[in-house]
Design an enzyme around this catalytic site. Structure first.
Site, PDB file in Angstrom:
ATOM      1  N   ASP A 215      32.961  17.545  68.745  1.00  0.00           N
ATOM      2  CA  ASP A 215      33.606  17.530  67.434  1.00  0.00           C
ATOM      3  C   ASP A 215      34.910  16.777  66.922  1.00  0.00           C
ATOM      4  OD1 ASP A 215      33.819  18.431  64.662  1.00  0.00           O
ATOM      5  OD2 ASP A 215      35.288  19.580  64.657  1.00  0.00           O
ATOM      6  N   SER A 240      34.614  18.179  59.113  1.00  0.00           N
ATOM      7  CA  SER A 240      32.940  18.459  58.894  1.00  0.00           C
ATOM      8  C   SER A 240      33.355  19.552  58.579  1.00  0.00           C
ATOM      9  CB  SER A 240      33.121  19.440  60.782  1.00  0.00           C
ATOM     10  OG  SER A 240      33.704  18.353  61.253  1.00  0.00           O
ATOM     11  N   GLN A 290      26.474  15.044  62.522  1.00  0.00           N
ATOM     12  CA  GLN A 290      27.695  15.648  62.131  1.00  0.00           C
ATOM     13  C   GLN A 290      27.282  15.250  60.851  1.00  0.00           C
ATOM     14  OE1 GLN A 290      31.596  15.804  62.426  1.00  0.00           O
ATOM     15  NE2 GLN A 290      31.463  17.633  63.519  1.00  0.00           N
TER      16      GLN A 290
END
Length: 300
Positions: A215, A240, A290
């Site tokens: 991430d 995110s 993502q």
């Protein structure tokens, strides 16, 4: 969970491992804490990794995780503990499924579904590893960031970025977006990463650390396509939204891994990042996707 330093101070890695060593407070209920973040919310990779730790502790060791799918629901409060509640959805002959909800202040902040599989033989193929320079030829964060401190409107940003990366040696193949703001580039970014110290031979620990790192940079490729530097220089607000990973082959997070990332699309205030993680010897270990919030402040 303990790490032995390969070089340098072991304390940052020990602190990260302690962060992932959740406290069991009841059957299938765990509690974790947060570490200081570069932004005033819990780092998404931390929550995802802790949730995977919680799920994994309810599954036999001989069934490693093969995928996870997650949604970030609310910003986490770094000053409060996070409770992880695990739901044992299914225990089959080959596959095990777990659902995890992360809760703070009585509200869910994160939701994860993870699937685990007993080892079996099957068909084999993979996309070849792309070209990339050796990680030893690239500058570390400690070498790169202080040289460009004047690029950041707030000098404390460099300090925060170095703190976030203290346990992870992360090296960009090309300059990160916050050093090339105003210049549009191909929406692709590559980084090498590994922990700053050796880890125990626990396959689940290595997957959780790869989840943690996944991430950190995945939306960089979105920013590159538009010449944006990101939150570090204040020309983008981002977060995110959802995150998915597929673990194809074993990996070690204390050995160099190539994170090859690109962005096929950005629209509607959101950007999509897709990526693959390769071991240094060319094995495709993980696929990642993502979608993140990518907004341009009105005053920029």
């Amino acid at each position: 969970m303990n790490g032995t330093p390969a070089d340098g101070d072991p304390q940052p890695l020990d602190s990260l491992l302690a962060l992932l060593d959740l406290e069991r407070i009841e059957q299938d209920i765990f509690r974790g804490v947060s570490r200081p973040a570069a932004v005033p919310r819990v780092f998404g990779g931390q929550v995802a990794a802790q949730a995977l730790v919680a799920a994994g502790r309810t599954v036999p060791e001989e069934r490693p995780a093969h995928s996870l799918h997650a949604y970030f629901l609310r910003p986490g409060d770094p000053g409060a503990p996070i409770v992880y509640e695990v739901d044992r959805i299914r225990d089959g002959r080959s596959f095990t499924t777990r659902r995890v909800v992360a809760i703070q202040h009585g509200q869910p902040i994160f939701h994860l579904s993870a699937s685990f599989q007993a080892h079996e033989e099957g068909l084999e193929h993979q996309e070849p590893m792309p070209d990339a320079p050796d990680p030893e030829t690239l500058p570390s964060a400690e070498e790169l960031l202080p040289r460009h401190a004047d690029k950041f409107p707030d000098p404390r940003v460099v300090e925060r970025l170095l703190e976030v990366r203290a346990a992870i040696d992360l090296r960009y193949v090309e300059d990160p977006p916050y050093l090339t703001a105003g210049v549009t580039r191909e929406p692709r970014s590559q980084v090498w990463f590994r922990t700053r110290g050796k880890l125990a031979d626990d396959p689940m620990l290595h997957l959780c650390l790869a989840t943690y790192v996944s991430d950190m940079t995945l939306l960089d490729s979105v920013l590159l396509a538009h010449g944006r530097g990101g939150w570090a220089i204040g020309d983008v607000v981002g977060a995110s939204l959802d995150h998915a990973m597929w673990f194809h082959r074993p990996l070690r997070a204390d050995e160099w891994l190539l994170y090859d990332q690109q962005s096929p699309s950005a629209s509607g205030g959101r950007g999509l990042g897709t990526a693959r993680i390769y071991t240094r010897d060319g094995r495709l270990a993980v696929s990642v996707i993502q979608e993140g919030l990518v907004r341009v402040p009105r005053n920029v």
